[in-house]
Design an enzyme around this catalytic site. Structure first.
Site, short mmCIF file in Angstrom:
data_model
loop_
_atom_site.label_atom_id
_atom_site.label_comp_id
_atom_site.label_asym_id
_atom_site.label_seq_id
_atom_site.Cartn_x
_atom_site.Cartn_y
_atom_site.Cartn_z
N VAL A 136 -20.49 0.87 -5.15
CA VAL A 136 -20.70 -0.58 -4.98
C VAL A 136 -22.12 -0.87 -4.51
CG1 VAL A 136 -19.91 -2.70 -3.85
CG2 VAL A 136 -18.25 -0.94 -4.46
N LYS A 179 0.86 -1.19 0.00
CA LYS A 179 0.00 0.00 0.00
C LYS A 179 0.89 1.23 0.00
CE LYS A 179 -4.48 1.00 0.48
NZ LYS A 179 -5.65 0.29 -0.06
N GLY A 222 -25.35 2.44 2.75
CA GLY A 222 -24.42 3.00 1.77
C GLY A 222 -24.71 2.48 0.37
N VAL A 223 -25.24 3.37 -0.49
CA VAL A 223 -25.51 2.94 -1.87
C VAL A 223 -24.73 3.83 -2.85
CG1 VAL A 223 -27.65 1.65 -1.59
CG2 VAL A 223 -27.75 4.14 -1.73
N GLY A 224 -23.41 3.81 -2.69
CA GLY A 224 -22.52 4.53 -3.61
C GLY A 224 -22.17 3.62 -4.77
P1 NAD Z 1 -18.63 5.27 -2.40
O1 NAD Z 1 -17.98 6.44 -1.77
O2 NAD Z 1 -18.98 5.32 -3.86
O3 NAD Z 1 -19.98 4.91 -1.61
C1 NAD Z 1 -20.09 4.97 -0.23
C2 NAD Z 1 -21.52 5.44 0.08
O4 NAD Z 1 -21.70 5.40 1.48
C3 NAD Z 1 -21.78 6.87 -0.37
O5 NAD Z 1 -22.99 6.93 -1.09
C4 NAD Z 1 -21.86 7.66 0.94
O6 NAD Z 1 -22.77 8.74 0.87
C5 NAD Z 1 -22.33 6.60 1.90
N1 NAD Z 1 -21.94 6.83 3.29
C6 NAD Z 1 -20.70 7.08 3.78
N2 NAD Z 1 -20.74 7.20 5.11
C7 NAD Z 1 -22.04 7.05 5.48
C8 NAD Z 1 -22.71 7.08 6.71
N3 NAD Z 1 -22.05 7.30 7.86
N4 NAD Z 1 -24.04 6.90 6.72
C9 NAD Z 1 -24.70 6.70 5.56
N5 NAD Z 1 -24.12 6.63 4.36
C10 NAD Z 1 -22.80 6.81 4.32
O7 NAD Z 1 -17.68 4.02 -2.09
P2 NAD Z 1 -17.71 2.58 -2.75
O8 NAD Z 1 -16.64 2.52 -3.80
O9 NAD Z 1 -19.08 2.20 -3.08
O10 NAD Z 1 -17.17 1.69 -1.55
C11 NAD Z 1 -18.00 1.35 -0.46
C12 NAD Z 1 -17.22 0.55 0.56
O11 NAD Z 1 -16.72 -0.63 -0.06
C13 NAD Z 1 -16.00 1.28 1.12
O12 NAD Z 1 -15.81 0.87 2.45
C14 NAD Z 1 -14.87 0.75 0.25
O13 NAD Z 1 -13.63 0.81 0.95
C15 NAD Z 1 -15.30 -0.68 0.07
N6 NAD Z 1 -14.73 -1.32 -1.12
C16 NAD Z 1 -14.95 -0.79 -2.34
C17 NAD Z 1 -14.42 -1.41 -3.47
C18 NAD Z 1 -14.64 -0.87 -4.85
O14 NAD Z 1 -14.38 -1.58 -5.83
N7 NAD Z 1 -15.15 0.34 -4.99
C19 NAD Z 1 -13.65 -2.59 -3.32
C20 NAD Z 1 -13.47 -3.13 -2.04
C21 NAD Z 1 -14.03 -2.47 -0.95
#
Ligand code: NAD
Length: 348
Positions: A182, A79, A178-180
């Protein structure tokens, strides 16, 4: 640029770079390359001190070793962190970071992470070949999120099968936090498979879109954390499984994408005591790293190969669950044990 080695027990190589010209102050940690070069993202964060940055990079690098081992990506764990305010990025900074990555000769391969973007990595790429997860148009593997989501859904099915005897999601109740990138893809896929889905996100507009398009129901944070669901799916930030939330959970399964879901290792034990099946985060969310790893295979990136490898996530989860039962351990501890066994086999 001044590059200094920081000796850390249990890590193959930890180096610090300071470059007064560009303002770069960064650390790269290579935890273990037994199974292949160390791959892990490049994070930018305004750490209060170098010590804080070091603690973070060491923890994250080790996590990548375990994640890649269990996912059989053929990679090791590493990392990097850039100490700095993400609002103060510059081309010179990322060019310097590229030279720093390149100085390790490919033992560390970088990718996107918190506060770094594909355009940042494209700058890094001008100084080093050891960058993954760039745009698909550049022959790279592109955005990992849909692949992570695909693996998470397969993982949820595996957990449902384990607890209820059938992986059919029709009528199963799933609460997503969390509906970002992923979580939204997971929600859509679960709806397609007939699950009832509730979701909360601090960005309510994101849930509203899912509600209008797929019938996902809006819920408060408290509701998703306490509802009588079959599955709780954390897809926001880490630390969501802790002393406050675990006693109030009424789900049978916790399975989601978020990294570092357990605030501390002992919270995995608490879930076990409460008879809640926990899919260890780094096992179920490995779809993204699996997808990136395919880019490094001879012949380059092929999406079919990526999907074929992600399809093995349920098998890895069942292996972890079997080991947990056999050893009387939490599934989180069993995942670490499995990773250590795979590494030990690699060493011998
Ligand atoms: P993202 O930022 O696109 O989505 C995260 C969502 O969570 C956002 O919509 C945000 O508004 C919401 N959120 C954050 N804190 C919150 C809270 N306290 N209450 C309510 N909603 C909240 O991120 P992502 O890429 O979708 O990743 C989500 C998780 O999965 C993270 O922990 C990330 O480390 C993990 N992850 C992602 C990937 C990837 O391929 N993107 C791979 C492995 C792990």
């Amino acid at each position: 640029m001044e590059i200094t080695e920081i000796p850390v027990e249990g890590y193959e190589k930890v180096v610090r770079a300071k470059d007064p010209e560009s303002g770069l102050h960064a650390i790269i940690a290579i935890h273990d390359t037994t199974l292949g070069p160390a791959l892990g993202g490049m994070r930018m964060w305004p750490y209060a001190s170098e010590e804080e940055a070091l603690t973070d990079v060491l923890r994250l690098a080790k996590g990548m070793t375990y994640k890649s081992a269990v996912a059989h990506t053929g990679l090791g764990g590493g990392k990097s962190v850039i100490i700095g305010d993400p609002n103060e990025k510059s081309e010179a900074l990322f060019l310097a970071m590229g030279r720093f990555v390149d100085s390790l000769g490919g033992r560390y391969i970088t990718a996107e992470d918190v506060n770094t973007t594909i355009p940042d990595l494209q700058i890094v790429h001008r100084e080093t070949a050891h960058v993954t997860g760039l745009a698909r148009s550049e022959g790279s593997s592109g955005n990992p999120s849909p692949y992570t989501a695909h693996g998470v859904v397969l993982g949820i099915e595996a957990c449902v099968e384990r607890v209820f005897g059938s992986k059919d999601l029709k009528g199963r109740k799933v609460a997503i936090l969390g509906v970002g990138a992923v979580g939204s893809v997971v929600a859509r896929s679960l709806r397609t498979k007939g699950a009832e889905v509730w979701a909360h996100d601090m960005r309510e507009d994101r849930v509203v879109v899912l509600h209008e398009e797929t019938g996902v129901r809006l819920a408060s944070e408290e509701e998703v954390l306490t509802m009588d669901a079959d599955v709780f799916t954390p897809c926001a930030l880490g630390g969501v499984l802790n002393d406050e939330t675990i006693p109030n959970l009424r789900c049978r399964i916790v399975a989601g994408a978020a990294n570092n879901q357990l605030l501390e290792d002992r919270h995995g034990d608490m879930l076990r005591e409460r008879n809640i099946l926990y899919a260890p985060d780094y096992v179920i969310n490995a779809g993204g790293i699996i997808n990136v790893a395919v880019e490094l295979l001879p012949g380059g990136y092929r999406e079919e190969e990526s999907y074929a490898r992600i399809d093995r996530i349920p098998k890895a989860l069942h292996e972890v669950f079997d080991l947990a039962e056999e050893q009387g351990l939490s599934t989180a501890r069993a995942a670490d044990m499995l990773a250590e066994r795979i590494l030990a086999a690699g060493r011998s």
